[in-house]
Design a protein around this motif. Sequence first.
Motif, PDB file in Angstrom:
ATOM      1  N   UNK A 162       9.698 -54.793 -20.460  1.00 28.56           N
ATOM      2  CA  UNK A 162      10.059 -53.474 -21.323  1.00 28.56           C
ATOM      3  C   UNK A 162       9.679 -52.528 -21.046  1.00 28.56           C
ATOM      4  N   UNK A 163       8.559 -52.254 -20.490  1.00 25.42           N
ATOM      5  CA  UNK A 163       8.260 -51.552 -20.153  1.00 25.42           C
ATOM      6  C   UNK A 163       9.003 -49.750 -19.209  1.00 25.42           C
ATOM      7  N   UNK A 164       9.669 -50.067 -18.875  1.00 25.89           N
ATOM      8  CA  UNK A 164      11.302 -49.154 -18.139  1.00 25.89           C
ATOM      9  C   UNK A 164      11.834 -48.435 -18.916  1.00 25.89           C
ATOM     10  N   UNK A 165      12.533 -48.913 -20.603  1.00 24.72           N
ATOM     11  CA  UNK A 165      12.790 -48.712 -21.644  1.00 24.72           C
ATOM     12  C   UNK A 165      11.941 -47.858 -22.330  1.00 24.72           C
ATOM     13  N   UNK A 166      10.479 -48.500 -22.598  1.00 23.97           N
ATOM     14  CA  UNK A 166       9.459 -47.922 -23.356  1.00 23.97           C
ATOM     15  C   UNK A 166       9.597 -45.680 -22.390  1.00 23.97           C
ATOM     16  N   UNK A 167      10.186 -45.829 -21.324  1.00 23.88           N
ATOM     17  CA  UNK A 167       9.462 -45.111 -20.583  1.00 23.88           C
ATOM     18  C   UNK A 167      10.598 -43.837 -20.657  1.00 23.88           C
ATOM     19  N   UNK A 183       9.281 -47.286  -7.083  1.00 27.84           N
ATOM     20  CA  UNK A 183      10.669 -47.678  -6.843  1.00 27.84           C
ATOM     21  C   UNK A 183      11.783 -48.665  -7.628  1.00 27.84           C
ATOM     22  N   UNK A 184      11.878 -49.385  -7.800  1.00 31.71           N
ATOM     23  CA  UNK A 184      12.022 -50.629  -8.749  1.00 31.71           C
ATOM     24  C   UNK A 184      12.203 -49.075 -10.544  1.00 31.71           C
ATOM     25  N   UNK A 185      11.409 -49.063 -10.932  1.00 31.90           N
ATOM     26  CA  UNK A 185      11.752 -48.172 -12.276  1.00 31.90           C
ATOM     27  C   UNK A 185      12.443 -47.287 -11.991  1.00 31.90           C
ATOM     28  N   UNK A 239      11.297 -38.544 -12.655  1.00 28.31           N
ATOM     29  CA  UNK A 239      11.165 -38.115 -11.027  1.00 28.31           C
ATOM     30  C   UNK A 239      10.341 -38.742 -10.746  1.00 28.31           C
ATOM     31  N   UNK A 240      10.088 -39.168  -9.381  1.00 27.58           N
ATOM     32  CA  UNK A 240       9.313 -40.059  -9.085  1.00 27.58           C
ATOM     33  C   UNK A 240       8.632 -39.411  -7.662  1.00 27.58           C
ATOM     34  N   UNK A 241       7.462 -40.292  -7.405  1.00 25.80           N
ATOM     35  CA  UNK A 241       6.686 -39.619  -6.717  1.00 25.80           C
ATOM     36  C   UNK A 241       5.652 -40.623  -5.762  1.00 25.80           C
ATOM     37  N   UNK A 242       6.300 -40.417  -4.685  1.00 31.62           N
ATOM     38  CA  UNK A 242       6.128 -41.381  -3.947  1.00 31.62           C
ATOM     39  C   UNK A 242       5.822 -41.050  -2.021  1.00 31.62           C
TER      40      UNK A 242
END
Length: 386
Positions: free
Chosen positions: A225-230, A252-254, A266-269
């Motif tokens: 459920x962490x993705x939903x919380x984000x 990448x998954x999130x 946004x993501x940074x990798x």
Amino acid sequence: MKCIEDLSPVWQEKWKETGFTELMPIQQQMIPEMVAGNDIVAESPTGSGKTLAYILPILQRVDPKKPNTQAMIIAPSQELSMQIVNVLREWTEGTDVTVTPLIGGANVQRQLDKLKKKPTIVVGTPGRLNELVKSKKLKMHEVRIMVLDEGDQLMAREHRGVMKDLIEKTQQERQLVLVSATITEEIELVAERLMKHPTRLQVSAEDLPKQGKVTHSFIKVDERDKTDLLRSLSHMKGVKALAFVNSLDQVLMKESKLKFRDAKIATLHSEMKKEERKKALDDFRKGDTAVLIATEVAARGLDIDQVTHVVHVDVPMSIEQYLHRSGRTGRAGADGEVLTLLAYADEKYYKKLIKQLPDKAVQKIMHGGELVEGNSKTISAKGKNR
């Protein structure tokens, strides 16, 4: 301010132009030590002025009339390297001091062309610097000042071999300076083996000008459920959150799931192109996205104002990592919150970790689109926690 008065007139004038009125504690300690040529291990919190603490002495000590590269600053990420380059360019504008970035992900040929012009200062990432040294395009024996920014990361086991090679190729009389927000005993020992009677400097959060109040909190959540919380966090009013995960795969998954659900993230990798990383940072800085999800390495040294929340999506691996990440919020007198998304499997470890914090961590829940204190049993019929 005595250590500013000891600098050359050109740098004193530049200081006045910036509008700075006070030196930060790390700058007061470090500038005279560096100008004197001493090796240094310096520890000071994120956002406390470390970059200028080594840039000013470098500018004082280099001679732009000499046609060789005299100073090298090494940083673990492209973003931090470019931030350092930008600060240097602001300070050296209108002078003969030249600066060249040597970072991974950028055009090698263009960097080689700039190296032929013998820049006074180079700023780079370990991989690219090592590549240029091995191909004999970058001459380390000319470097007499070397700074390791985020030195704990650079001297960690995975980079240590490359870093030792680079350091040992410099001239014997070179000055070596290591700065970081956290320095472990192991890193200190490694640094000391490579240094001559290093000066140890240490500034704590208590030594800094007034900081905002930082609340440490956690929210219990199933891993899935962490993705939903984000996603919920990204839609909260006024949120500007830097969210850390422990692996690239998780980023990448999130990213994939959240962008599909139209979340303001946004993501940074490390696998992003330079232009993509720049856009992600610009969108976050402007407020077009509310949550920037990153790995530790990708976010190293990022200078972003007014971060309201630092979110540990995964529990950090050490208290040093927890504090380092958490130092991104509560700056410049603004309040902030450090929120850990706590999966049940991590509870025991997390409780042990936070015992080392000065204040107790508060349990929270997401209710009505807001973060509120309490747990699922403390919500009243009116929807407020008791």
